[in-house]
Design a protein around this motif. Structure first.
Motif, PDB file in Angstrom:
ATOM      1  N   PHE A   1       0.665  -1.290   0.118  1.00  0.00           N
ATOM      2  CA  PHE A   1       0.098   0.035  -0.194  1.00  0.00           C
ATOM      3  C   PHE A   1       0.803   1.377   0.052  1.00  0.00           C
ATOM      4  O   PHE A   1       0.645   2.088  -0.747  1.00  0.00           O
ATOM      5  CB  PHE A   1      -0.948  -0.002   1.253  1.00  0.00           C
TER       6      PHE A   1
ATOM      7  N   PHE B   1      -4.514   5.837   2.927  1.00  0.00           N
ATOM      8  CA  PHE B   1      -5.335   5.540   4.284  1.00  0.00           C
ATOM      9  C   PHE B   1      -5.286   4.097   4.505  1.00  0.00           C
ATOM     10  O   PHE B   1      -5.228   4.016   5.781  1.00  0.00           O
ATOM     11  CB  PHE B   1      -6.775   5.953   3.467  1.00  0.00           C
ATOM     12  N   LEU B   2      -5.272   3.130   3.627  1.00  0.00           N
ATOM     13  CA  LEU B   2      -4.921   1.661   3.933  1.00  0.00           C
ATOM     14  C   LEU B   2      -3.820   1.649   4.824  1.00  0.00           C
ATOM     15  O   LEU B   2      -3.663   0.781   5.816  1.00  0.00           O
ATOM     16  CB  LEU B   2      -5.131   1.041   2.627  1.00  0.00           C
TER      17      LEU B   2
ATOM     18  N   VAL C   1      -2.287   3.772   6.416  1.00  0.00           N
ATOM     19  CA  VAL C   1      -2.408   4.238   8.071  1.00  0.00           C
ATOM     20  C   VAL C   1      -2.959   3.198   8.700  1.00  0.00           C
ATOM     21  O   VAL C   1      -2.748   2.842   9.903  1.00  0.00           O
ATOM     22  CB  VAL C   1      -3.151   5.757   8.024  1.00  0.00           C
TER      23      VAL C   1
ATOM     24  N   GLY D   1      -6.488   6.751  -1.516  1.00  0.00           N
ATOM     25  CA  GLY D   1      -6.980   5.417  -0.899  1.00  0.00           C
ATOM     26  C   GLY D   1      -5.756   4.509  -0.389  1.00  0.00           C
ATOM     27  O   GLY D   1      -6.022   4.008   0.837  1.00  0.00           O
TER      28      GLY D   1
ATOM     29  N   TYR E   1      -3.501   0.076   8.438  1.00  0.00           N
ATOM     30  CA  TYR E   1      -2.682  -1.167   8.530  1.00  0.00           C
ATOM     31  C   TYR E   1      -1.463  -1.033   9.563  1.00  0.00           C
ATOM     32  O   TYR E   1      -0.996  -1.889   9.975  1.00  0.00           O
ATOM     33  CB  TYR E   1      -2.179  -1.829   7.279  1.00  0.00           C
TER      34      TYR E   1
END
Lengths: 470, 470, 470
Positions: free
Chosen positions: C247, C302-303, C305, C299, C307
């Motif tokens: 990510f 955000f993922l 952060v 996006g 995770y």
């Protein structure tokens, strides 16, 4: 009625009815982009130019002529040249007589000239109808269709029929015209594209000052003091620990400053006994930038949440926890569980999270598209009721965080209290005054004043009507 | 054509063409604010008043006259007085004959009077064209320019030309008129500013009931039971642990309730064999508030994420982990690493995070300004496909969370299963039925019904056309 | 002027002026919904049908007639039948002569027919004014009032008066007409409702490819390698650890790809010495989908952060930390505290959080309703200045994360460097080139080129005007 022929030029209009012709003076970037867009929306375009030669850059389907020839083709003439070159128009006064001149120019600096470009144009070519328009639209956006920034076209002019015709053109290009009144508004419209977040300036500088002050305050207490008294190196607190003290303080203070002007206004109205006297200018300005203050506060709250949630993965924190556990294991002593501590700690965390949740909700409802779908009663409910609830939750979060340590003399460092104690002053003041203001006796008086009642009706002769008219 | 003179009054219009005059009856807050705004946008304003004296509160540039004198100056008369005072208009029937009366009034309660104010006005002064407008706009917003809440002006009236003229005025003030039809719509328009989130009421109460139920359910299992069986004080679970059970349950249940009505509708259509019969009212209403249900579910999901991420900084959790480590160190026993446990735990966390991510995406696309930029196919794709994917991920998150403990008898407390087991009932039901509905044989029948086919075409005579018309 | 009577049909218009009649051919879902909506907004509706019988499904207040009878009642005829049935209109050429035919049809596939439905209709019934409209509106949305997706009605047609009349109808239904030009635009308008996020396709596939590549890259380094060299089972890293490497890499790369085309464009302009040559198509397309690239990057950020924040509650992490502590307690050795390590670790976390904060800010300003309220200067300031700051912070976050391990030979696995090293290539390249481009000497040349200056003015004859016109 003729049979509709196959189109020679894509997107142009072929109809029994003669299509409208628009003339554009100037073949620069903006003139060409506007011309292309208008061609696509079904207008005939004639460019007026000093050097009337067809260029590969000009949109196909448009004609190029000398200024005076081009002007004769259309009632609407878009002046896409810089203000410095407007002089050439004085030679065309004859042919421009009665025409609509659309001033699309922008300046490089705010209030660069004594009068606006549009007013200057109107003086230069008197017997015309000057309309200011299109200056807020970018050439690149017109070309690419990526009108991400505003689709709004501010329009002003002294002749309402001329304005109406230009507004029709604006609408047919898929843009939204916004009538700003007579040509004196041109100055404001010309300054608009040069502004850089004017409403955000005061909130931004205020929060910068707040941050710097509390940053150094915390550095003195937590880095310089331990170094002076014990030569301990605490600089590792600078990247995360100290910002995570500054952010919540800034957030809480700014949030309280959103509600302070409303409280001051209420006190002023109660003291004056009338609503018919203007508030001082600083209060008016403060009230208008409450939304910006609140959004900056939300930004700080968001950072505080992020900085708090990474606590357990920080090296320093893990090192501390690890050492404590190792010490306990070596000395074979276990901490007893304290229900009170658990309650206190969990409560302040829970209060903070609920406060943040409501704060995010407030932020979402302040998005233009969301606030457009609610009526005034709903907007006030959210911004006032939910807003105060947020302030109460966040203040309680800080109060419970302090807990027993609050104003504990052992917490003083060089006579300085903990930073959060200072941060509580404004929110607590606002909440106490608000609480007094909503006491029934005071609230009733305030309501009457706001409905037009005056304690001493010398200030306004319309008080009589104020009570019965809307 | 005369030379354009320098302006005496800022923002007013001076032009060869006579500027339009608008008359405002009443000099209250709203009347004055509207008058000022109209002056700024180039109208001439005449106030009609019982006591026609110029007041310092009235905008400079406006005139004040008696009602009848003022009325003669303009075709459009804005009635900015309270409904209770409309009587005085009966004396002016002569002078008002044929004029456009704009009713801007609001009431204090929903359906306060048997007929709307505008209809009452139309009865009172028959030979006029009454148009309802401006009642959703706030005086303060007009003055300050801070039109944060709606710029939409709802308009209705029986005469379309009168409506058109009022809509032109609305547009020239930079507001957006929205035609709501004939004067019978006035009732709805007058109730609009008094509404407080009508579409949110049912979802809000539903979620409140859900929260309260599951809160007490969890309190019984996790606080009262340990106290009764062992006198252990578990009240410290109240601020965070128990809310963090209630929030995900509420989120998952509400999310499932967003998709349940669609599934019920499909079953009804399959059962009836036609789409030409109306759904029951409760189903219609439920379908219209799906967006609100979904957004409340997103709120709970957001809280669940926050409450989960603070777990490692909670006192109770750190105390437990610490003690476990100390015990292991003292007994010199290390836990062996279990790959299965790691897989299970990481999977349910990962499923939850992906589900939350998609949920946030759904929330963003439901913002009015975002959903306005997508076409119907895209909107359905996001809200249906991505929505079901979110539901599947969140249900899987809960299922894997249960893992082996699922329906384990030892997990029963006073015969009550864990709360998450109950929370799974609705989502699993929805997913199973949806899975059956998308089986090719059933899906095909459903598609035919939705395209107008009827198993038993007695319900509609237009079935023949239904198949070929759009 | 007659007295206004009480209404028989709710929401219909009764006025001295005859209300406008609109004819609808076809009684399918869409025709009926549109008819009902128009009735509610004060129009008279006449349905034309093959089988002119009144049906309970038709809105009450409407009439049903044969096609030719219905057509005679109105100037505007809405053709709500499928294209396949347009043939029947050829029999009505007489009665349709000069009328406005509104084509509302949609197809099932993009470019299903050689010409658009509206153009086909115009060929079929020559002496009429065909206007394309309403095809982007859904019948269900018209009925339920839940116009969540677009209120925009795209309109095109060859006759501007006919278009204007249809646009007036659209506006009176509370929808927003958008003129797209002549009838050749009908093809584009008919394809619009069939599109599924066309601007998102390239960014979506690009990010999918990036994710898959880096996923397998990390699987090889972190799962397959330990298994081959030591038979260790590291598959438990698949659900969270490895995605949390993919990510951030995807986020950083995509963010850099947002700013790469701008840098390439600047180099091209410098190399060519003019701005008057078109960019290659791939660059144009890339520049137009920068917003989508940026949002997908957000996006992923955000993922990342999410995770990262769950790290301390993961089973594997707690097991590792626990074991380390137990080992230290048993061997009675405590780790010494390293201020350098603390600085490094906290710095990269802080940089990441600040970068994410700015990234979220960028995302919010790209919401249509927010970007509509800023002017171009503000939009560029946010998207360019804040954007580059975000890129710098995120790149620094990754660089400091690497820290000393950077390009350390011991970090190579099968000659493969860590994934984050690869991820840094594009961002660092972009930042270095951008740094060179803003050096005063180069920046000055570039500015001159962008203001119309040409090194070698053979490309454009309008260079002369380009310098002085807007």
């Amino acid at each position: 009625m003729e049979k509709i022929s196959t189109d020679e030029f894509p997107l142009t209009m072929h109809s029994s009815e003669k299509q409208e012709t628009i003339c554009i003076f100037g073949t620069g970037d903006f003139g060409r982009s506007l011309g292309l867009k208008m061609l696509q929306c079904g207008y005939s375009i004639v460019f007026g130019s000093r050097t009337p030669r067809m260029s590969s850059l000009l949109p196909s389907g448009a004609e190029v002529m000398s200024y005076s020839d081009a002007a004769q083709k259309s009632d609407i003439i878009i002046i896409a040249v810089h203000r410095e070159r407007y002089d050439f128009l004085t030679e065309l006064t004859e042919v421009l007589n009665g025409k609509i001149l659309v001033d699309v120019s922008n300046n490089l600096k705010i209030n660069q000239y004594p009068e606006s470009n549009a007013e200057y144009l109107a003086q230069l070519v008197p017997r015309t109808h000057v309309v200011k328009a299109f200056n807020t639209i970018s050439a690149w956006a017109l070309q690419s269709g990526a009108l991400d920034a505003s689709r709004q076209v501010f329009i002003c002019g002294n002749d309402s029929k001329a304005k109406q015709r230009v507004m029709d053109v604006v609408r047919s290009l898929g843009l939204t015209p916004l009538d700003k009144g007579s040509l004196v508004a041109a100055n404001e419209i010309e300054n608009y594209p040069l502004q850089l977040f004017p409403m955000w300036k005061f909130p931004f500088y205020l929060s910068a000052v707040l941050c710097v002050f509390f940053f150094f305050y915390c550095v003195i207490r937590e880095v310089i003091y331990p170094y002076v008294h014990g030569k301990r190196d605490r600089t590792f607190r600078l990247p995360i620990s100290i910002p995570n003290r500054v952010f919540p303080i800034a957030a809480l203070t700014l949030l309280a400053l959103v509600y302070l002007p409303g409280v001051i206004a209420a006190i002023l109205q109660l003291y004056r006994g009338t609503k018919y006297r203007r508030f001082p200018d600083w209060l008016d300005h403060w009230m208008l930038c409450r939304k910006q203050l609140g959004l900056i506060a939300l930004g700080f709250a968001f950072l505080h949440v992020l900085y708090t949630l990474v606590i357990p993965i920080r090296y320093y924190v893990r090192w501390t926890w690890n050492n404590r556990t190792v010490t306990q294991a070596i000395t074979k002593k276990e901490d007893p569980f304290s229900t009170t501590t658990s309650w206190l700690r969990d409560s302040y965390v829970a209060l903070g999270m609920l406060g943040f949740f409501l704060f995010v909700l407030l932020g979402i409802t302040s998005l233009p598209s969301v606030s457009n779908t609610v009526n005034w009663r709903e907007f006030r409910f959210v911004q006032s009721k939910l807003g105060y609830l947020t302030l109460i939750l966040c203040t309680a979060h800080t109060l419970v965080y302090g807990g027993k340590r609050f104003l504990n003399p052992s917490d003083l460092v060089w006579y300085l209290p903990s930073a959060y104690v200072i941060a509580l002053i404004i929110p607590c003041t606002v909440l106490v005054i608000k609480f007094i203001l909503i006491l029934p006796c005071i609230d009733k008086t305030l309501m009457r004043i706001r409905q037009g009642w005056e304690r001493n009706p010398k200030y306004s002769e319309s008080a009589l009507n104020g009570k019965t008219d809307i």
